[in-house]
Scaffold this motif. Structure first.
Motif, short mmCIF file in Angstrom:
data_model
loop_
_atom_site.label_atom_id
_atom_site.label_comp_id
_atom_site.label_asym_id
_atom_site.label_seq_id
_atom_site.Cartn_x
_atom_site.Cartn_y
_atom_site.Cartn_z
N MET A 1 0.97 -1.18 -0.23
CA MET A 1 0.05 0.07 -0.12
C MET A 1 0.82 1.27 -0.13
N ASP A 2 2.09 1.35 0.82
CA ASP A 2 3.04 2.49 0.95
C ASP A 2 3.52 2.76 -0.40
N ARG A 3 3.95 1.57 -1.17
CA ARG A 3 4.46 1.69 -2.39
C ARG A 3 3.36 2.54 -3.46
N LEU A 4 2.08 2.10 -3.54
CA LEU A 4 1.20 2.71 -4.34
C LEU A 4 1.21 4.19 -4.04
N VAL A 5 1.09 4.42 -2.66
CA VAL A 5 0.96 6.04 -2.26
C VAL A 5 2.23 6.64 -2.90
N ASN A 6 3.39 6.06 -2.58
CA ASN A 6 4.52 6.75 -3.25
C ASN A 6 4.43 7.00 -4.44
N TYR A 7 4.10 6.15 -5.35
CA TYR A 7 3.90 6.05 -6.78
C TYR A 7 3.08 7.27 -7.34
N ILE A 8 1.99 7.30 -6.74
CA ILE A 8 0.96 8.26 -6.83
C ILE A 8 1.46 9.79 -6.61
N PHE A 9 2.19 10.16 -5.61
CA PHE A 9 2.84 11.29 -5.27
C PHE A 9 3.89 11.64 -5.83
N ILE A 10 4.53 10.55 -6.33
CA ILE A 10 5.56 10.94 -7.25
C ILE A 10 5.37 11.37 -8.49
N PHE A 11 4.29 10.70 -9.09
CA PHE A 11 3.60 11.25 -10.26
C PHE A 11 3.20 12.71 -10.26
N VAL A 12 2.28 12.77 -9.03
CA VAL A 12 1.89 14.33 -9.21
C VAL A 12 3.10 15.35 -9.04
N LEU A 13 4.12 14.96 -8.30
CA LEU A 13 5.17 15.82 -8.05
C LEU A 13 5.91 16.26 -9.39
N ILE A 14 6.02 15.05 -10.22
CA ILE A 14 6.72 15.22 -11.52
C ILE A 14 5.93 16.09 -12.61
N PHE A 15 4.51 15.81 -12.23
CA PHE A 15 3.43 16.68 -13.14
C PHE A 15 3.54 18.05 -12.90
N LEU A 16 3.62 18.46 -11.44
CA LEU A 16 3.74 19.78 -11.05
C LEU A 16 5.08 20.41 -11.49
N PHE A 17 5.99 19.56 -11.10
CA PHE A 17 7.29 20.07 -11.69
C PHE A 17 7.43 20.39 -13.16
N ILE A 18 6.77 19.73 -13.91
CA ILE A 18 6.99 20.03 -15.47
C ILE A 18 6.13 21.34 -15.54
N LEU A 19 4.77 21.14 -15.24
CA LEU A 19 3.81 21.85 -15.69
C LEU A 19 3.56 23.23 -15.04
N GLU A 20 3.79 23.25 -13.54
CA GLU A 20 3.28 24.40 -12.95
C GLU A 20 4.59 25.20 -12.34
N GLY A 21 5.71 24.32 -12.30
CA GLY A 21 6.72 24.96 -11.51
C GLY A 21 7.62 25.86 -12.26
N ASP A 22 8.03 27.10 -11.71
CA ASP A 22 9.02 27.83 -12.33
C ASP A 22 10.58 27.50 -12.01
N SER A 23 11.60 28.00 -12.54
CA SER A 23 13.05 27.87 -12.34
C SER A 23 13.20 27.82 -10.77
N ALA A 24 12.87 28.87 -10.16
CA ALA A 24 12.75 28.90 -8.58
C ALA A 24 12.31 27.59 -7.72
N ASP A 25 11.11 27.40 -8.45
CA ASP A 25 10.55 26.05 -7.87
C ASP A 25 11.42 24.85 -8.02
N HIS A 26 11.95 24.77 -9.18
CA HIS A 26 12.66 23.57 -9.71
C HIS A 26 14.05 23.46 -8.91
N ILE A 27 14.54 24.64 -8.42
CA ILE A 27 15.83 24.65 -7.76
C ILE A 27 15.37 24.23 -6.08
N ARG A 28 14.08 24.81 -5.72
CA ARG A 28 13.94 24.42 -4.23
C ARG A 28 13.43 22.77 -4.28
N ILE A 29 12.84 22.55 -5.52
CA ILE A 29 12.50 20.75 -5.25
C ILE A 29 13.68 20.08 -5.16
N PHE A 30 14.68 20.42 -5.98
CA PHE A 30 15.92 19.84 -5.94
C PHE A 30 16.56 19.60 -4.62
#
Length: 272
Positions: A1-30
């Motif tokens: 179950m925890d693996r499934l939750v991990n995958y879901i939130f990783i997908f959301v993070l990648i989605f927001l990183f690509i489509l919603e984040g700017d350069s400052a967000d990218h640096i902070r996430i890194f």
């Protein structure tokens, strides 16, 4: 179950990183990923978390730091370090810990789900009320962890939260004076930390966060007491998959209780 939750939130993070984040967000996430990796690996080698919990902690830390910002990140660090400290020193009595005294992935997510979700919502809306709700979720799990770990060591009178009958320390839903004071201290720590590190938010939010954390912890005790009273009944609401064992029940109750802290904060915010 925890693996499934991990995958879901990783997908959301990648989605927001690509489509919603700017350069400052990218640096902070890194940087958030690097810090989360450092903390998680350190606690893994200190024998405080399991391997699956390590991955869960990295996902949660990256999202909370990277999307929620440094304020939520600091609050999570305060919760995580204090919970690991208390859990590690009471590993033989804490219900939440495995027999090896380490937290697993489900235990990490049962505490971290709501404030991780709210960190994402904060990133998308930038509404200060969402940040307060996230802090209330952290205050609730901090209060509950402190109450559980310190209350388990209390050899004075412990009673069941629903009917106040005497029970052994460590019983699901048991409350004591020491545990109650620990819950209050944990919620106040998060509330004052929020006020100190935020600087610009209304002082009234301090009361909202502290009260939500404390009463959310009490909700956890009531749910635990109901489980304790009904777990032997066949066909009860406690006999399903998420309550099939004490460990599974504890995770489910923690998830519900931290959500109740958020709901309490949402109600209190309306009065400010």
């Amino acid at each position: 179950m925890d693996r499934l939750v991990n995958y879901i939130f990783i997908f959301v993070l990648i989605f927001l990183f690509i489509l919603e984040g700017d350069s400052a967000d990218h640096i902070r996430i890194f940087y958030a990923f690097l810090l989360s990796l450092l903390f998680s690996v350190s606690f893994f080698f200190l024998n405080r978390i399991t391997l699956d919990a390590l991955f869960s902690a990295i996902v949660i830390g990256t999202i909370v730091f990277g999307l929620g910002g440094w304020l939520l990140g600091i609050l999570v660090v305060i919760f995580f370090i204090s919970s690991i400290f208390f859990s590690g020193s009471a590993a033989n009595t804490a219900v939440e810990l495995s027999r090896h005294g380490r937290r697993n992935g489900l235990q990490v997510w049962s505490n971290g789900f709501w404030f991780t979700l709210l960190a994402i919502l904060w990133f998308l809306t930038q509404q200060e009320e969402v940040l307060v709700l996230a802090a209330a979720a952290i205050a609730t799990v901090t209060a509950d962890t402190w109450a559980t770990e310190l209350g388990n060591r209390d050899r004075q009178r412990t009673v069941l939260a629903t009917n106040f009958k005497n029970v052994q320390p460590g019983t699901d839903g048991g409350i004591s004076v020491r545990g109650t004071l620990a819950a209050l201290a944990g919620s106040l720590l998060i509330a004052f930390s929020f006020r100190i590190f935020s600087g610009e938010f209304e002082t009234a939010y301090l009361t909202v966060i502290a009260a939500s954390g404390f009463f959310g912890c009490f909700a956890d005790s009531c749910l635990g007491a109901l489980y304790h009273q009904n777990r032997e009944k066949r066909g009860s609401v406690w006999s399903g998959r998420f309550f099939e064992s004490p460990a599974a029940a504890n995770n489910s109750i923690n998830l519900l209780a931290s959500g109740s802290g958020v709901l309490i904060a949402l109600f209190l915010i309306q009065w400010i």
